[in-house]
Design an enzyme around this catalytic site. Structure first.
Site, PDB file in Angstrom:
ATOM      1  N   CYS A   2       0.870  -1.172   0.000  1.00 16.21           N
ATOM      2  CA  CYS A   2       0.000   0.000   0.000  1.00 16.21           C
ATOM      3  C   CYS A   2       0.907   1.223   0.000  1.00 16.21           C
ATOM      4  O   CYS A   2       1.602   1.484   0.985  1.00 16.21           O
ATOM      5  CB  CYS A   2      -0.905   0.012   1.239  1.00 16.21           C
ATOM      6  SG  CYS A   2      -1.920   1.510   1.352  1.00 16.21           S
ATOM      7  N   GLU A 105      -4.053   1.278  -6.044  1.00 19.14           N
ATOM      8  CA  GLU A 105      -3.138   0.259  -6.534  1.00 19.14           C
ATOM      9  C   GLU A 105      -3.125   0.335  -8.054  1.00 19.14           C
ATOM     10  O   GLU A 105      -4.075   0.844  -8.660  1.00 19.14           O
ATOM     11  CB  GLU A 105      -3.557  -1.150  -6.082  1.00 19.14           C
ATOM     12  CG  GLU A 105      -3.438  -1.417  -4.585  1.00 19.14           C
ATOM     13  CD  GLU A 105      -2.010  -1.420  -4.061  1.00 19.14           C
ATOM     14  OE1 GLU A 105      -1.075  -1.218  -4.878  1.00 19.14           O
ATOM     15  OE2 GLU A 105      -1.837  -1.605  -2.854  1.00 19.14           O
TER      16      GLU A 105
END
Length: 231
Positions: A2, A105
């Protein structure tokens, strides 16, 4: 991993959501592209109440010779954190919440890397599981820093990336923050992929790839003609 997320609510909304009475944070504006090494808002518990503060994203262990090691500690794998020197102690005693309302992402497509924003279907705030530490330089400079725990992806995130942040359910947040709980087996059940049916993913502009960009347009759905055919 992340490596980018969003926190687009006001300071007042954060304080209400996490039951914060007072805070030393002087100002917060909505953030549409939170990036590594920045100061990020986090929730700790002092044993009596929740506290809102800022930590540098990228954990610096107390034993580190150089604070630049924080760039290698943006995330901690939840499956192995208990056995890692940098994360073993904070997993037991220094856990925090990192509030967000979305994370990014990059999905590999025939056209290249496509940034995706993943959010709760309700668009509500959520808490990523974090760890924090304090590093003191030989000169006396203190840096308070944090990392985000990751886990295996659920069915929604798996086609996009091979990791996702650990997202805690609201009812599990106080257990995560409880400093009395030092047995990692008690918190291990919390380190699971968040249910895919409660999340949603959509493409956003490639502009999010530049950390200097931080405006509302970054979280708007971005569909090209080719993407409309693919999704």
């Amino acid at each position: 991993m992340c490596g980018r997320y969003t926190l687009t609510v006001t300071l007042e909304e954060l304080m209400v959501r996490y039951m914060i009475g007072e805070t030393m944070v002087p100002f917060h504006r909505p953030k549409y592209n939170v990036a590594p090494s920045q100061l990020v808002l986090t929730i700790l518990n002092d044993g009596n109440s929740n506290r809102l503060g800022e930590l540098k994203w990228g954990l610096i262990p107390p034993w580190a010779d150089n604070p630049k090691i924080g760039f290698q500690m943006l995330n901690a794998r939840s499956e192995t954190a208990a056995g890692k020197p940098a994360f073993r102690a904070p997993l037991r005693r220094k856990r925090c919440l990192i509030p967000a309302d979305g994370f990014y992402e990059w999905k590999t497509t025939a056209q290249g890397k496509q940034p995706m924003r993943i959010v709760l279907k309700s668009r509500a705030l959520f808490s990523m599981a974090g760890l924090y530490e304090t590093w003191l330089s030989p000169e006396g400079t203190k840096i308070n820093s944090c990392t985000i725990l990751t886990t295996t992806p659920n069915e929604l995130v798996a086609p996009i990336h091979d990791r996702m942040p650990v997202i805690l359910r609201p009812e599990d947040e106080q257990l995560w923050l409880n400093r009395v709980v030092t047995d990692v087996t008690a918190i291990a059940p919390l380190l699971q992929p968040y249910p895919a049916n409660e999340l949603e993913a959509y493409p956003v502009s490639a502009a999010v790839g530049n950390v200097r960009n931080d405006e509302p347009a970054l979280i708007e759905p971005y569909w090209t003609d080719e993407q409309l055919e693919l999704w």
